[in-house]
Design an enzyme around this catalytic site. Structure first.
Site, PDB file in Angstrom:
ATOM      1  N   ASP A 181      25.844  27.133  41.403  1.00 36.81           N
ATOM      2  CA  ASP A 181      27.095  27.089  40.651  1.00 36.81           C
ATOM      3  C   ASP A 181      26.858  26.413  39.301  1.00 36.81           C
ATOM      4  O   ASP A 181      26.655  25.195  39.238  1.00 36.81           O
ATOM      5  CB  ASP A 181      28.158  26.332  41.442  1.00 36.81           C
ATOM      6  CG  ASP A 181      29.541  26.470  40.840  1.00 36.81           C
ATOM      7  OD1 ASP A 181      29.662  26.842  39.646  1.00 36.81           O
ATOM      8  OD2 ASP A 181      30.516  26.208  41.564  1.00 36.81           O
TER       9      ASP A 181
ATOM     10  N   CYS B 264      33.122  31.056  36.730  1.00 37.86           N
ATOM     11  CA  CYS B 264      31.699  31.082  36.360  1.00 37.86           C
ATOM     12  C   CYS B 264      30.971  32.277  36.974  1.00 37.86           C
ATOM     13  O   CYS B 264      30.743  33.277  36.306  1.00 37.86           O
ATOM     14  CB  CYS B 264      30.994  29.785  36.770  1.00 37.86           C
ATOM     15  SG  CYS B 264      31.605  28.295  35.954  1.00 37.86           S
ATOM     16  N   ARG B 265      30.616  32.172  38.240  1.00 35.41           N
ATOM     17  CA  ARG B 265      29.743  33.164  38.868  1.00 35.41           C
ATOM     18  C   ARG B 265      30.419  34.500  39.133  1.00 35.41           C
ATOM     19  O   ARG B 265      29.879  35.554  38.776  1.00 35.41           O
ATOM     20  CB  ARG B 265      29.180  32.606  40.181  1.00 35.41           C
ATOM     21  CG  ARG B 265      28.309  31.377  39.984  1.00 35.41           C
ATOM     22  CD  ARG B 265      27.970  30.713  41.291  1.00 35.41           C
ATOM     23  NE  ARG B 265      29.168  30.130  41.900  1.00 35.41           N
ATOM     24  CZ  ARG B 265      29.222  29.597  43.107  1.00 35.41           C
ATOM     25  NH1 ARG B 265      28.134  29.586  43.863  1.00 35.41           N
ATOM     26  NH2 ARG B 265      30.335  29.071  43.569  1.00 35.41           N
ATOM     27  N   SER B 266      31.584  34.495  39.774  1.00 40.93           N
ATOM     28  CA  SER B 266      32.195  35.781  40.129  1.00 40.93           C
ATOM     29  C   SER B 266      32.663  36.573  38.904  1.00 40.93           C
ATOM     30  O   SER B 266      32.452  37.787  38.861  1.00 40.93           O
ATOM     31  CB  SER B 266      33.311  35.616  41.164  1.00 40.93           C
ATOM     32  OG  SER B 266      34.342  34.769  40.736  1.00 40.93           O
TER      33      SER B 266
ATOM     34  N   CYS C 150      33.818  33.569  44.144  1.00 41.81           N
ATOM     35  CA  CYS C 150      33.173  32.256  44.059  1.00 41.81           C
ATOM     36  C   CYS C 150      34.255  31.196  44.248  1.00 41.81           C
ATOM     37  O   CYS C 150      35.371  31.523  44.654  1.00 41.81           O
ATOM     38  CB  CYS C 150      32.392  32.083  42.753  1.00 41.81           C
ATOM     39  SG  CYS C 150      33.369  31.942  41.250  1.00 41.81           S
TER      40      CYS C 150
ATOM     41  N   ASN D 114      36.463  31.025  40.361  1.00 43.22           N
ATOM     42  CA  ASN D 114      36.604  32.292  39.650  1.00 43.22           C
ATOM     43  C   ASN D 114      36.568  32.112  38.129  1.00 43.22           C
ATOM     44  O   ASN D 114      37.277  32.786  37.391  1.00 43.22           O
ATOM     45  CB  ASN D 114      37.880  33.021  40.087  1.00 43.22           C
ATOM     46  CG  ASN D 114      37.959  34.466  39.602  1.00 43.22           C
ATOM     47  OD1 ASN D 114      39.036  34.944  39.250  1.00 43.22           O
ATOM     48  ND2 ASN D 114      36.856  35.180  39.586  1.00 43.22           N
TER      49      ASN D 114
END
Length: 166
Positions: A129, A15-17, A10, A13
């Site tokens: 995001d 939040c999402r990933s 993401c 690096n």
């Protein structure tokens, strides 16, 4: 047997990933596949290198009994293309950046895909995001569903068709 390796990517690096990394890692452990599948995450930007996952990511993972202790943000490296079998981008901007960075020649094996390709019925291309939206619950629901599908794909690739049909 060599492990299948997955890298989630993401922007920062945090939040999402890392959420996807933690969720997939937990599912792999539940199924006893740690010796066959490895997972990591990275960002396309360098703003958060060395920092733990965002507080919102940590909170939603903890609420589901999934740990992320010891995880630290890092930036995508050119070597990742040769090291990983899958580079799973959380949005189209990440995918575009990754495809631009990929070596044009030489060793490489990673298949680049966007996370939402795993959930085509949702009808949108990007995982929102939560750093900007604040909606970590929505992202967790998408990550959970997509990681189940990705794990099915990985099991199939490993030849574990009995597990993949569950």
């Amino acid at each position: 047997m060599e492990k299948l390796k997955v890298l989630f990517v993401c922007l920062g690096n945090i939040c999402r990933s890392p959420m996807a990394e933690a969720v997939l890692r937990a599912r792999i452990a539940q199924e006893g596949l740690e010796e066959r599948i490895a997972v990591d995450s990275a960002g396309t930007g360098d703003w958060h290198i060395g920092k733990p996952p965002h507080e919102g990511t940590q909170k939603i993972l903890a609420g589901s009994g999934i740990g992320c202790a010891g995880m630290k943000a890092r930036r995508m490296r050119s070597e990742d293309y040769a090291e990983f079998d899958y580079i799973v981008c959380m949005d189209s901007s990440n995918a575009r950046d990754i495809r631009q960075w990929l070596p044009k020649e030489g060793p490489g094996k990673a298949r680049v895909l966007q996370f939402m390709e795993l959930l085509p019925e949702r009808g949108f291309a990007d995982v929102p995001d939560p750093y900007f939206t604040g909606d970590f619950g929505e992202v967790y629901e998408l990550v959970e569903a997509g990681c189940r599908r990705l794990l099915d794909r990985l099991r199939h690739e490993l030849g574990d068709t009995e597990q993949a049909q569950r």
